[in-house]
Motif scaffolding. Structure first.
Motif, PDB file in Angstrom:
ATOM      1  N   THR A  10       0.787  -0.645   0.008  1.00  8.24           N
ATOM      2  CA  THR A  10       0.247   0.199   0.033  1.00  8.24           C
ATOM      3  C   THR A  10       0.985   1.479  -0.220  1.00  8.24           C
ATOM      4  O   THR A  10       1.713   1.351   0.637  1.00  8.24           O
TER       5      THR A  10
ATOM      6  N   SER B 252      -6.650  -7.552  -8.287  1.00  7.54           N
ATOM      7  CA  SER B 252      -6.909  -5.865  -9.161  1.00  7.54           C
ATOM      8  C   SER B 252      -6.706  -4.730  -8.097  1.00  7.54           C
ATOM      9  O   SER B 252      -6.642  -5.231  -7.086  1.00  7.54           O
TER      10      SER B 252
ATOM     11  N   ALA C 252      -6.204  -1.585  -5.704  1.00  6.91           N
ATOM     12  CA  ALA C 252      -7.743  -0.806  -5.086  1.00  6.91           C
ATOM     13  C   ALA C 252      -7.238   0.365  -4.657  1.00  6.91           C
ATOM     14  O   ALA C 252      -5.987   0.725  -4.458  1.00  6.91           O
TER      15      ALA C 252
ATOM     16  N   THR D  87      -8.332   4.618  -3.343  1.00  6.06           N
ATOM     17  CA  THR D  87      -9.331   5.337  -2.519  1.00  6.06           C
ATOM     18  C   THR D  87      -7.760   6.660  -2.402  1.00  6.06           C
ATOM     19  O   THR D  87      -7.321   7.405  -2.973  1.00  6.06           O
TER      20      THR D  87
ATOM     21  N   GLN E 206      -1.831  -3.312  -3.495  1.00 10.22           N
ATOM     22  CA  GLN E 206      -2.053  -4.687  -4.536  1.00 10.22           C
ATOM     23  C   GLN E 206      -1.273  -5.402  -3.670  1.00 10.22           C
ATOM     24  O   GLN E 206      -0.523  -5.299  -2.881  1.00 10.22           O
TER      25      GLN E 206
END
Length: 63
Positions: A16, A40, A42, A44, A54
């Motif tokens: 992340t 996949s 993500a 935000t 990921q």
């Protein structure tokens, strides 16, 4: 290929961070070391920047 990830890391990891070159390099480095993408990415928005995640799994794992 080893069935054990390097440096005692678990077979599944979620990377992340901010959506920047540094994050992309971390994912690229993981792929070069023998990890493979799992699902996949993500994304935000935290009000200031885009944060991406990921998941990767160790492709040498047999189980």
């Amino acid at each position: 290929m080893s069935t054990t990830p390097p440096d005692g890391k678990p077979i599944y990891r979620c990377l992340t961070g901010p959506d920047d070159d540094k994050f992309c390099r971390r994912v690229s480095d993981a792929l070069e070391q023998g990890w493979e993408l799992h699902g996949s990415p993500a994304l935000t928005f935290n009000g200031e920047t885009v944060i991406v995640a990921q998941a990767v799994k160790w492709k040498g794992f047999i189980g």
